[in-house]
Design a protein around this motif. Structure first.
Motif, PDB file in Angstrom:
ATOM      1  N   ILE A  76       0.859  -1.192   0.000  1.00 38.60           N
ATOM      2  CA  ILE A  76       0.000   0.000   0.000  1.00 38.60           C
ATOM      3  C   ILE A  76       0.895   1.243   0.000  1.00 38.60           C
ATOM      4  CG2 ILE A  76      -1.916  -1.167   1.161  1.00 38.60           C
ATOM      5  CD1 ILE A  76      -1.061   0.276   3.742  1.00 38.60           C
ATOM      6  N   PRO A  77       0.415   2.342  -0.554  1.00 40.72           N
ATOM      7  CA  PRO A  77       1.215   3.565  -0.560  1.00 40.72           C
ATOM      8  C   PRO A  77       1.312   4.152   0.854  1.00 40.72           C
ATOM      9  CG  PRO A  77      -0.935   3.965  -1.540  1.00 40.72           C
ATOM     10  CD  PRO A  77      -0.848   2.492  -1.262  1.00 40.72           C
ATOM     11  N   PRO A  78       2.270   5.020   1.074  1.00 39.90           N
ATOM     12  CA  PRO A  78       2.419   5.643   2.400  1.00 39.90           C
ATOM     13  C   PRO A  78       1.146   6.362   2.825  1.00 39.90           C
ATOM     14  CG  PRO A  78       4.287   6.152   0.985  1.00 39.90           C
ATOM     15  CD  PRO A  78       3.269   5.492   0.122  1.00 39.90           C
ATOM     16  N   GLN A  79       0.866   6.315   4.103  1.00 40.59           N
ATOM     17  CA  GLN A  79      -0.328   6.950   4.661  1.00 40.59           C
ATOM     18  C   GLN A  79      -0.042   8.308   5.278  1.00 40.59           C
ATOM     19  OE1 GLN A  79      -3.408   5.248   4.342  1.00 40.59           O
ATOM     20  NE2 GLN A  79      -2.056   4.098   2.989  1.00 40.59           N
ATOM     21  N   TYR A  80       1.249   8.591   5.539  1.00 41.85           N
ATOM     22  CA  TYR A  80       1.615   9.845   6.194  1.00 41.85           C
ATOM     23  C   TYR A  80       3.074  10.169   5.894  1.00 41.85           C
ATOM     24  CZ  TYR A  80       3.987   6.834   9.514  1.00 41.85           C
ATOM     25  OH  TYR A  80       4.812   5.903  10.070  1.00 41.85           O
ATOM     26  N   GLY A  81       3.444  11.394   6.237  1.00 37.83           N
ATOM     27  CA  GLY A  81       4.825  11.848   6.133  1.00 37.83           C
ATOM     28  C   GLY A  81       5.047  12.920   7.181  1.00 37.83           C
ATOM     29  N   TYR A  82       6.215  13.511   7.167  1.00 33.70           N
ATOM     30  CA  TYR A  82       6.542  14.588   8.109  1.00 33.70           C
ATOM     31  C   TYR A  82       7.140  15.755   7.342  1.00 33.70           C
ATOM     32  CZ  TYR A  82       5.970  11.331  11.997  1.00 33.70           C
ATOM     33  OH  TYR A  82       5.458  10.437  12.907  1.00 33.70           O
ATOM     34  N   ASP A  83       6.873  16.965   7.834  1.00 35.09           N
ATOM     35  CA  ASP A  83       7.568  18.119   7.271  1.00 35.09           C
ATOM     36  C   ASP A  83       8.821  18.373   8.108  1.00 35.09           C
ATOM     37  OD1 ASP A  83       6.721  19.441   9.587  1.00 35.09           O
ATOM     38  OD2 ASP A  83       5.316  20.758   8.556  1.00 35.09           O
ATOM     39  N   CYS A  84       9.616  19.338   7.711  1.00 36.23           N
ATOM     40  CA  CYS A  84      10.892  19.582   8.394  1.00 36.23           C
ATOM     41  C   CYS A  84      10.732  20.063   9.834  1.00 36.23           C
ATOM     42  CB  CYS A  84      11.740  20.566   7.596  1.00 36.23           C
ATOM     43  SG  CYS A  84      12.504  19.782   6.159  1.00 36.23           S
ATOM     44  N   SER A  85       9.576  20.576  10.168  1.00 41.59           N
ATOM     45  CA  SER A  85       9.360  21.011  11.549  1.00 41.59           C
ATOM     46  C   SER A  85       9.000  19.833  12.450  1.00 41.59           C
ATOM     47  CB  SER A  85       8.262  22.078  11.610  1.00 41.59           C
ATOM     48  OG  SER A  85       6.996  21.505  11.325  1.00 41.59           O
ATOM     49  N   PHE A  91      -1.827  11.704   4.659  1.00 41.71           N
ATOM     50  CA  PHE A  91      -2.202  11.808   3.254  1.00 41.71           C
ATOM     51  C   PHE A  91      -3.625  11.289   3.075  1.00 41.71           C
ATOM     52  CE2 PHE A  91       2.511  10.664   2.562  1.00 41.71           C
ATOM     53  CZ  PHE A  91       2.909  11.990   2.659  1.00 41.71           C
ATOM     54  N   ARG A  92      -4.511  12.118   2.567  1.00 38.32           N
ATOM     55  CA  ARG A  92      -5.858  11.634   2.245  1.00 38.32           C
ATOM     56  C   ARG A  92      -5.790  10.708   1.046  1.00 38.32           C
ATOM     57  NH1 ARG A  92     -10.780  15.660   3.123  1.00 38.32           N
ATOM     58  NH2 ARG A  92     -10.304  16.180   5.276  1.00 38.32           N
ATOM     59  N   ASP A  93      -5.027  11.129   0.050  1.00 35.45           N
ATOM     60  CA  ASP A  93      -4.841  10.326  -1.154  1.00 35.45           C
ATOM     61  C   ASP A  93      -3.401  10.505  -1.602  1.00 35.45           C
ATOM     62  OD1 ASP A  93      -4.953   8.956  -3.532  1.00 35.45           O
ATOM     63  OD2 ASP A  93      -6.743   9.974  -4.276  1.00 35.45           O
ATOM     64  N   PHE A  94      -2.644   9.424  -1.627  1.00 36.42           N
ATOM     65  CA  PHE A  94      -1.230   9.507  -1.974  1.00 36.42           C
ATOM     66  C   PHE A  94      -1.030  10.006  -3.405  1.00 36.42           C
ATOM     67  CE2 PHE A  94       2.931   7.736  -3.217  1.00 36.42           C
ATOM     68  CZ  PHE A  94       3.712   8.395  -2.270  1.00 36.42           C
ATOM     69  N   LYS A  95      -2.052   9.885  -4.244  1.00 41.12           N
ATOM     70  CA  LYS A  95      -1.959  10.388  -5.620  1.00 41.12           C
ATOM     71  C   LYS A  95      -1.764  11.900  -5.651  1.00 41.12           C
ATOM     72  CE  LYS A  95      -4.810   6.698  -7.479  1.00 41.12           C
ATOM     73  NZ  LYS A  95      -6.120   6.363  -8.025  1.00 41.12           N
ATOM     74  N   ASP A  96      -2.100  12.572  -4.545  1.00 47.25           N
ATOM     75  CA  ASP A  96      -1.944  14.035  -4.466  1.00 47.25           C
ATOM     76  C   ASP A  96      -0.519  14.452  -4.115  1.00 47.25           C
ATOM     77  OD1 ASP A  96      -4.636  14.347  -5.058  1.00 47.25           O
ATOM     78  OD2 ASP A  96      -5.233  14.392  -2.947  1.00 47.25           O
ATOM     79  N   VAL A  97       0.349  13.495  -3.815  1.00 46.44           N
ATOM     80  CA  VAL A  97       1.758  13.800  -3.531  1.00 46.44           C
ATOM     81  C   VAL A  97       2.472  13.892  -4.879  1.00 46.44           C
ATOM     82  CG1 VAL A  97       3.874  13.073  -2.379  1.00 46.44           C
ATOM     83  CG2 VAL A  97       1.658  12.597  -1.319  1.00 46.44           C
TER      84      VAL A  97
END
Length: 113
Positions: A76-85, A91-97
């Motif tokens: 399955i594609p990633p469900q979340y990530g982190y920003d530099c802070s 992610f609601r939809d990984f296609k939006d990344v």
């Protein structure tokens, strides 16, 4: 004759020098993300099963996330990530990344920039 010998020695010493391996300038954010995802970044076999660190853009924010590269697996594609802070971004939809780029390879243990 002496000038020719000196010239040849100078040329030989310049050509004989080996260029040192260039270091990649690792940003503080990438270093932090490699540490944050340390337990997830794994290499079973290079090219067949590896989980690497990626960077992309989600809702105009730069995010870092892991993704498993396995041609024979149905992952399955990633469900979340982190920003530099350090803020977690779901992610609601990984296609939006968009603009996805690998920044750390778990098999070579090198930052790619």
């Amino acid at each position: 004759m002496r000038k020719i010998i000196i010239l040849l020695l100078a040329v030989a010493s310049i050509l004989g020098c080996k260029k040192s391996e260039e270091k990649v300038d690792t940003s503080e954010c990438i270093t932090e993300m490699v540490t944050r995802f340390e337990k997830e970044l794994k290499c079973t076999k290079q090219g067949l099963m590896e989980t690497n660190l990626y960077r992309g853009t989600y809702k105009n924010k730069q995010v870092y996330f892991t993704n498993t590269m396995c041609p024979a697996c149905n992952t399955i594609p990633p469900q979340y990530g982190y920003d530099c802070s350090g803020k977690k971004i779901d992610f609601r939809d990984f296609k939006d990344v968009s603009g996805i780029k690998e920044v750390y390879n778990s098999c070579t243990k090198k930052v790619i920039e």
